[in-house]
Motif scaffolding. Structure first.
Motif, PDB file in Angstrom:
ATOM      1  N   ASP A 255       1.159   4.039  -2.989  1.00 31.92           N
ATOM      2  CA  ASP A 255       0.889   5.451  -2.702  1.00 31.92           C
ATOM      3  C   ASP A 255       2.098   6.333  -3.033  1.00 31.92           C
ATOM      4  O   ASP A 255       1.951   7.437  -3.572  1.00 31.92           O
ATOM      5  CB  ASP A 255       0.513   5.637  -1.227  1.00 31.92           C
ATOM      6  CG  ASP A 255      -0.891   5.143  -0.918  1.00 31.92           C
ATOM      7  OD1 ASP A 255      -1.710   5.063  -1.855  1.00 31.92           O
ATOM      8  OD2 ASP A 255      -1.169   4.832   0.261  1.00 31.92           O
ATOM      9  N   THR A 256       3.285   5.843  -2.714  1.00 38.81           N
ATOM     10  CA  THR A 256       4.501   6.627  -2.966  1.00 38.81           C
ATOM     11  C   THR A 256       4.728   6.817  -4.456  1.00 38.81           C
ATOM     12  O   THR A 256       5.014   7.924  -4.917  1.00 38.81           O
ATOM     13  CB  THR A 256       5.727   5.940  -2.340  1.00 38.81           C
ATOM     14  OG1 THR A 256       5.551   5.868  -0.927  1.00 38.81           O
ATOM     15  CG2 THR A 256       7.000   6.714  -2.648  1.00 38.81           C
TER      16      THR A 256
ATOM     17  N   SER B  15      -8.515   7.251  -7.873  1.00 33.03           N
ATOM     18  CA  SER B  15      -8.517   6.812  -6.479  1.00 33.03           C
ATOM     19  C   SER B  15      -9.128   5.423  -6.342  1.00 33.03           C
ATOM     20  O   SER B  15      -8.609   4.570  -5.608  1.00 33.03           O
ATOM     21  CB  SER B  15      -9.292   7.815  -5.626  1.00 33.03           C
ATOM     22  OG  SER B  15      -9.365   7.394  -4.282  1.00 33.03           O
TER      23      SER B  15
ATOM     24  N   ASP C  55       0.838  -1.206   0.000  1.00 37.00           N
ATOM     25  CA  ASP C  55       0.000   0.000   0.000  1.00 37.00           C
ATOM     26  C   ASP C  55       0.870   1.252   0.000  1.00 37.00           C
ATOM     27  O   ASP C  55       0.622   2.200  -0.757  1.00 37.00           O
ATOM     28  CB  ASP C  55      -0.902   0.023   1.240  1.00 37.00           C
ATOM     29  CG  ASP C  55      -2.057  -0.962   1.127  1.00 37.00           C
ATOM     30  OD1 ASP C  55      -2.130  -1.675   0.109  1.00 37.00           O
ATOM     31  OD2 ASP C  55      -2.878  -1.012   2.050  1.00 37.00           O
ATOM     32  N   LYS C  56       1.892   1.251   0.851  1.00 31.82           N
ATOM     33  CA  LYS C  56       2.797   2.404   0.929  1.00 31.82           C
ATOM     34  C   LYS C  56       3.563   2.589  -0.375  1.00 31.82           C
ATOM     35  O   LYS C  56       3.750   3.722  -0.849  1.00 31.82           O
ATOM     36  CB  LYS C  56       3.755   2.238   2.099  1.00 31.82           C
ATOM     37  CG  LYS C  56       3.107   2.358   3.466  1.00 31.82           C
ATOM     38  CD  LYS C  56       4.056   1.969   4.595  1.00 31.82           C
ATOM     39  CE  LYS C  56       5.243   2.897   4.679  1.00 31.82           C
ATOM     40  NZ  LYS C  56       6.101   2.562   5.853  1.00 31.82           N
TER      41      LYS C  56
ATOM     42  N   LYS D 217      -4.513  -2.113  -4.682  1.00 31.66           N
ATOM     43  CA  LYS D 217      -4.015  -2.551  -3.379  1.00 31.66           C
ATOM     44  C   LYS D 217      -4.710  -3.837  -2.939  1.00 31.66           C
ATOM     45  O   LYS D 217      -4.067  -4.767  -2.431  1.00 31.66           O
ATOM     46  CB  LYS D 217      -4.231  -1.452  -2.336  1.00 31.66           C
ATOM     47  CG  LYS D 217      -3.424  -0.197  -2.580  1.00 31.66           C
ATOM     48  CD  LYS D 217      -3.835   0.900  -1.604  1.00 31.66           C
ATOM     49  CE  LYS D 217      -3.122   2.212  -1.890  1.00 31.66           C
ATOM     50  NZ  LYS D 217      -3.570   3.298  -0.999  1.00 31.66           N
TER      51      LYS D 217
ATOM     52  N   LEU E  98      -6.662   2.776  -7.672  1.00 36.39           N
ATOM     53  CA  LEU E  98      -5.555   2.511  -6.754  1.00 36.39           C
ATOM     54  C   LEU E  98      -6.014   1.668  -5.566  1.00 36.39           C
ATOM     55  O   LEU E  98      -5.285   0.788  -5.103  1.00 36.39           O
ATOM     56  CB  LEU E  98      -4.951   3.831  -6.258  1.00 36.39           C
ATOM     57  CG  LEU E  98      -4.233   4.678  -7.315  1.00 36.39           C
ATOM     58  CD1 LEU E  98      -3.629   5.918  -6.677  1.00 36.39           C
ATOM     59  CD2 LEU E  98      -3.160   3.879  -8.035  1.00 36.39           C
ATOM     60  N   THR E  99      -7.229   1.919  -5.079  1.00 38.15           N
ATOM     61  CA  THR E  99      -7.776   1.107  -3.991  1.00 38.15           C
ATOM     62  C   THR E  99      -7.936  -0.342  -4.432  1.00 38.15           C
ATOM     63  O   THR E  99      -7.586  -1.279  -3.697  1.00 38.15           O
ATOM     64  CB  THR E  99      -9.136   1.658  -3.540  1.00 38.15           C
ATOM     65  OG1 THR E  99      -8.963   2.991  -3.037  1.00 38.15           O
ATOM     66  CG2 THR E  99      -9.746   0.792  -2.443  1.00 38.15           C
TER      67      THR E  99
ATOM     68  N   ALA F 117       2.478   6.578  -6.812  1.00 33.63           N
ATOM     69  CA  ALA F 117       1.395   7.402  -7.354  1.00 33.63           C
ATOM     70  C   ALA F 117       1.674   8.879  -7.104  1.00 33.63           C
ATOM     71  O   ALA F 117       1.477   9.730  -7.987  1.00 33.63           O
ATOM     72  CB  ALA F 117       0.060   7.000  -6.720  1.00 33.63           C
ATOM     73  N   HIS F 118       2.147   9.193  -5.897  1.00 33.17           N
ATOM     74  CA  HIS F 118       2.493  10.585  -5.588  1.00 33.17           C
ATOM     75  C   HIS F 118       3.617  11.070  -6.487  1.00 33.17           C
ATOM     76  O   HIS F 118       3.604  12.223  -6.954  1.00 33.17           O
ATOM     77  CB  HIS F 118       2.909  10.698  -4.115  1.00 33.17           C
ATOM     78  CG  HIS F 118       3.388  12.065  -3.740  1.00 33.17           C
ATOM     79  ND1 HIS F 118       2.529  13.141  -3.593  1.00 33.17           N
ATOM     80  CD2 HIS F 118       4.650  12.556  -3.491  1.00 33.17           C
ATOM     81  CE1 HIS F 118       3.227  14.224  -3.275  1.00 33.17           C
ATOM     82  NE2 HIS F 118       4.511  13.887  -3.212  1.00 33.17           N
TER      83      HIS F 118
END
Length: 217
Positions: A109-110, A192, A105-106, A199, A195-196, A112-113
């Motif tokens: 998210d990283t 969003s 997950d991290k 994961k 991405l959910t 994607a950012h």
């Protein structure tokens, strides 16, 4: 120390003192070129970016730019290498912690950012197949990361065939990367949601697959 040796030592010190600012200016010049190139690429894409415009934005002549980079491909490769270096600390943290429930997950998210915020990242890595130099970097990073994760995973799953673990560690990041690139082309809400789901997909696969491998061992 004799006089001649003393003079030679002083001359070397003076040479080093003169050289150091030049080296520092060169590093700053390279960073400036790369920063301006990244911004331009984020605006017009890799194909649309011209070395003449990069030089103009960096406030240098085209001849000066070519002292550091022989062509646009070299600039793009240097930017890609900078991306890899920046994100390597994130991967190292993942390998060290190796939390399969939250770690991916991290990571997602990283990355994607990074896609959203790092100038030029999306444009460069979305077109990786078009540049052989980037393909080599991409595969090298993928295989190196896969080996690092495999080495860590085999300590927790010693009964699982190492080659199978390695292939899983190659497959998952590559699949995640493809879905991430797709998500970054979408509006905020569907991005969003995607991405959910990504994961969930990763964790569901790992729970089932590693569980099956545990049972079969």
């Amino acid at each position: 120390m004799n006089i001649t040796a003393s003079k030679n030592s002083e001359a070397l010190q003076e040479l080093e003192q003169r050289r150091q600012p030049v080296q520092e200016r060169s590093r700053e010049r390279v960073e400036l070129i790369l920063n301006e190139a990244a911004i331009l690429i984020s605006e017009v894409g890799v194909q649309g970016a011209k070395t003449s415009e990069i030089a103009r934005r960096a406030g240098i002549s085209l001849a000066s730019l070519y002292r550091y980079f022989p062509n646009k491909a070299a600039i793009v490769k240097a930017l890609a290498e900078r991306h890899i270096k920046t994100l390597s600390t994130v991967m190292e943290e993942f390998v060290n912690e190796f939390d399969l429930e939250e770690g991916f997950d991290k990571l997602i998210d990283t990355f994607a950012h990074f896609y959203r915020s790092e100038p030029g990242y999306k444009e460069i890595w979305s077109g990786v197949e078009a540049m052989p130099e980037l393909q080599q970097l991409d595969l090298g990073e993928l295989f190196d990361n896969a080996q690092a994760i495999t080495d860590r995973a085999k300590l927790l799953y010693p009964q699982v065939e190492q080659e199978r673990l390695w292939l899983i560690c190659v497959m998952l990041p590559r699949a995640c990367g493809a879905i991430l690139r797709l998500a970054m082309t979408m509006e905020e809400k569907p991005e969003s949601i995607m991405l959910t789901e990504l994961k969930l997909m990763v964790k569901s696969y790992l729970r089932q697959r590693l569980g099956e491998l545990d049972a079969a061992a």
